[in-house]
Design a protein around this motif. Structure first.
Motif, PDB file in Angstrom:
ATOM      1  N   ARG A   4       0.846  -1.141  -0.100  1.00 15.96           N
ATOM      2  CA  ARG A   4       0.004  -0.016   0.058  1.00 15.96           C
ATOM      3  C   ARG A   4       0.770   1.634   0.034  1.00 15.96           C
ATOM      4  O   ARG A   4       1.793   1.230   0.623  1.00 15.96           O
ATOM      5  CB  ARG A   4      -0.836   0.091   1.200  1.00 15.96           C
ATOM      6  CG  ARG A   4      -1.814  -1.124   1.349  1.00 15.96           C
ATOM      7  CD  ARG A   4      -2.885  -0.928   2.253  1.00 15.96           C
ATOM      8  NE  ARG A   4      -2.595  -0.142   3.634  1.00 15.96           N
ATOM      9  CZ  ARG A   4      -3.373   0.748   4.397  1.00 15.96           C
ATOM     10  NH1 ARG A   4      -4.689   0.768   3.740  1.00 15.96           N
ATOM     11  NH2 ARG A   4      -3.052   1.068   5.498  1.00 15.96           N
ATOM     12  N   GLU A  17      -5.261   9.449  -2.233  1.00 11.12           N
ATOM     13  CA  GLU A  17      -5.896   8.254  -1.680  1.00 11.12           C
ATOM     14  C   GLU A  17      -4.779   7.137  -1.455  1.00 11.12           C
ATOM     15  O   GLU A  17      -3.946   7.125  -2.051  1.00 11.12           O
ATOM     16  CB  GLU A  17      -6.960   8.059  -2.480  1.00 11.12           C
ATOM     17  CG  GLU A  17      -6.723   7.637  -4.026  1.00 11.12           C
ATOM     18  CD  GLU A  17      -7.999   7.551  -4.987  1.00 11.12           C
ATOM     19  OE1 GLU A  17      -9.032   7.506  -4.364  1.00 11.12           O
ATOM     20  OE2 GLU A  17      -7.753   7.151  -6.106  1.00 11.12           O
ATOM     21  N   ILE A  18      -5.160   6.144  -0.521  1.00 12.31           N
ATOM     22  CA  ILE A  18      -4.523   5.009  -0.517  1.00 12.31           C
ATOM     23  C   ILE A  18      -4.738   3.859  -1.723  1.00 12.31           C
ATOM     24  O   ILE A  18      -5.798   3.758  -2.003  1.00 12.31           O
ATOM     25  CB  ILE A  18      -4.938   4.057   0.773  1.00 12.31           C
ATOM     26  CG1 ILE A  18      -4.566   5.275   1.842  1.00 12.31           C
ATOM     27  CG2 ILE A  18      -3.801   3.035   1.123  1.00 12.31           C
ATOM     28  CD1 ILE A  18      -3.508   6.058   2.197  1.00 12.31           C
ATOM     29  N   ASP A 303      -3.479   5.281   6.847  1.00 12.54           N
ATOM     30  CA  ASP A 303      -4.845   5.722   6.672  1.00 12.54           C
ATOM     31  C   ASP A 303      -4.963   7.090   7.442  1.00 12.54           C
ATOM     32  O   ASP A 303      -6.246   7.584   6.953  1.00 12.54           O
ATOM     33  CB  ASP A 303      -5.833   4.757   7.009  1.00 12.54           C
ATOM     34  CG  ASP A 303      -5.664   3.249   6.658  1.00 12.54           C
ATOM     35  OD1 ASP A 303      -4.697   2.667   7.223  1.00 12.54           O
ATOM     36  OD2 ASP A 303      -6.112   2.943   5.798  1.00 12.54           O
TER      37      ASP A 303
END
Length: 329
Positions: A4, A17-18, A303
Motif C-alpha cells: 500500500r 488516496e491509499i 490511513d
C-alpha cells in the motif's frame, strides 16, 4: 503480494488516496527499501493539496523522508539487509516518496543508518530534526555559544521543537520560543525554552527598520512577515538561520539590519545537503544531540495521514508525527 501507498493524482480531478500496488523492478544504481517508518512534514501536507507546487508531476507518492531496510540492490555500495534512511533530494517531490510500504530510491540518496539509531528514532528526527540540526550547526559556525540569546520561531512545530532541544543540549541559557499557542508554554519549556512569548508581545504595531537589539541569533521556520519583523531585533553581527516558509515565500524588509548592523541571513537547505554533511549530522544526532524524552511524538497508520495533514496545514499540529508502514504498528 500487494503493498500500500498514498497516491496523489491530478488527471480529471485532484485526488489523494491509499492504493494497492505490486513489488516494482529496480534499475541500475537503485535500491529497493522496505519502509518501516516515514514522517509527516509541512511539505508532505502541502503535497496532498492541489496547486501548491510541491509535486513536480503526477501521479506521485509523497513523503520526503523514510527509514527501513534494503531488500534489493543494484549498487555495489549497498547490500540486502542494510538499515538505511533517506531525506530530501527528490524524495516525495520529483520521485515517489516514503509514504509507501516499499520504495525504489537512487543509491546516491541513501544514508547508512548509524548502528545505534533505530528506524523509529530516525523518523522521529526525520527531515525536521535534520533541518534543525543543520540550522544550529550554521549558527555555531557564526559564533553561537552558551551565553547567546537565541529566538526560535514556529516553536511547536517539528523543526522548532528540535531546535529548542538541540540548543538546550548545547547549554544555551537564554532560548526564547516564539509561539501563538499559549497553552503549549510548559511543553516548550520542557524542550529547552527559557521563555515563551507570543508575536503580539514581541512585534510592535508599526514595524520599524531597526528595533532594540534583543537577540544574538534566531532560527526561523516561518519566513515572510515573521522573518521581516525579526530582523530589526537581531544584535550587531548576529545571524538568522532561515529554514522554513510556513508563513509564505515573500519577504518585505529593508537592507538596514544587514548594512548597519552586519546581520547575516543564513539559508538552510536540507534537500541538497552533501552526503558528507548528512553523515556528519546524523552521527551527531545519534551520539550527541539525542532525541528529547518529552517530545510529543505520535505514531499513526497510513490511513491517518490525510487527517494529520489537515491539522498541520491548519496550524493545529504539535510535535512530531511518524507513519508506521510495512506492517509495523
Amino acid at each position: 503480494m500487494t503493498y500500500r501507498r498514498l497516491r496523489v493524482s491530478n488527471e480529471d480531478t485532484f485526488k489523494a488516496e491509499i492504493e494497492a500496488f505490486s513489488k516494482p523492478e529496480i534499475a541500475d544504481n537503485e535500491v529497493l527499501i522496505a519502509v518501516d517508518y516515514s514522517g509527516i512534514n509541512y511539505k508532505d501536507a502541502l503535497a496532498t493539496r492541489p496547486k501548491t507546487g510541491v509535486l513536480r508531476e503526477y501521479p506521485m507518492t509523497p513523503g520526503i523522508d523514510l527509514a527501513g531496510t534494503i531488500i534489493e540492490s543494484k549498487d555495489e555500495r549497498f547490500v540486502s539487509g542494510e538499515a538505511v534512511l533517506v531525506t530530501g533530494y527528490g524524495l516525495g517531490v520529483k520521485q515517489d516518496g516514503g509514504l509507501s510500504d516499499l520504495q525504489i530510491v537512487p543509491a546516491d540518496w541513501v544514508v547508512k543508518r548509524p548502528k545505534n539509531l533505530s528506524a523509529t528514532q530516525a523518523m522521529t528526527f526525520g527531515t525536521a530534526g535534520f533541518t534543525a540540526a543543520l540550522a544550529v550547526q550554521a549558527l555555531l559556525s557564526h559564533g553561537l555559544n552558551a551565553s547567546s540569546r537565541v529566538l526560535v520561531t514556529g516553536a511547536t512545530g517539528g523543526v522548532g521543537s528540535f531546535a529548542l532541544h538541540f540548543l538546550k543540549q548545547l547549554g544555551c541559557q537564554e532560548v526564547i520560543a516564539l509561539s501563538r499557542k499559549e497553552k503549549q508554554a510548559d511543553y516548550l519549556k520542557s524542550l529547552g525554552a527559557t521563555k515563551v512569548i507570543s508575536p503580539t508581545e514581541l512585534f510592535p504595531e508599526k514595524s520599524r527598520p531597526l528595533n532594540k537589539q534583543l537577540f544574538d541569533f534566531a532560527i526561523d521556520t516561518v519566513g515572510a512577515d515573521t522573518l521581516a519583523q525579526i530582523l530589526p531585533f537581531i544584535n550587531y553581527a548576529g545571524s538568522v538561520a532561515l529554514c522554513g516558509n510556513a508563513g509564505g515565500i515573500q519577504l518585505n524588509t529593508t537592507v538596514l539590519p544587514f548594512i548597519l548592523r552586519g546581520v547575516n541571513l543564513l539559508g538552510i537547505d536540507s534537500v541538497e545537503a552533501s552526503m558528507e554533511e548528512r553523515q556528519k549530522i546524523w552521527k551527531k544526532m545519534t551520539d550527541e544531540w539525542l532525541l528529547p524524552k518529552n517530545m510529543q511524538v505520535n505514531t499513526i497508520a497510513l490511513d491517518q495521514v490525510l487527517e494529520t495533514a489537515d491539522a498541520l496545514l491548519a496550524g493545529k499540529h504539535i510535535g512530531r508525527t511518524i507513519v508506521a508502514l510495512g506492517g509495523k504498528k
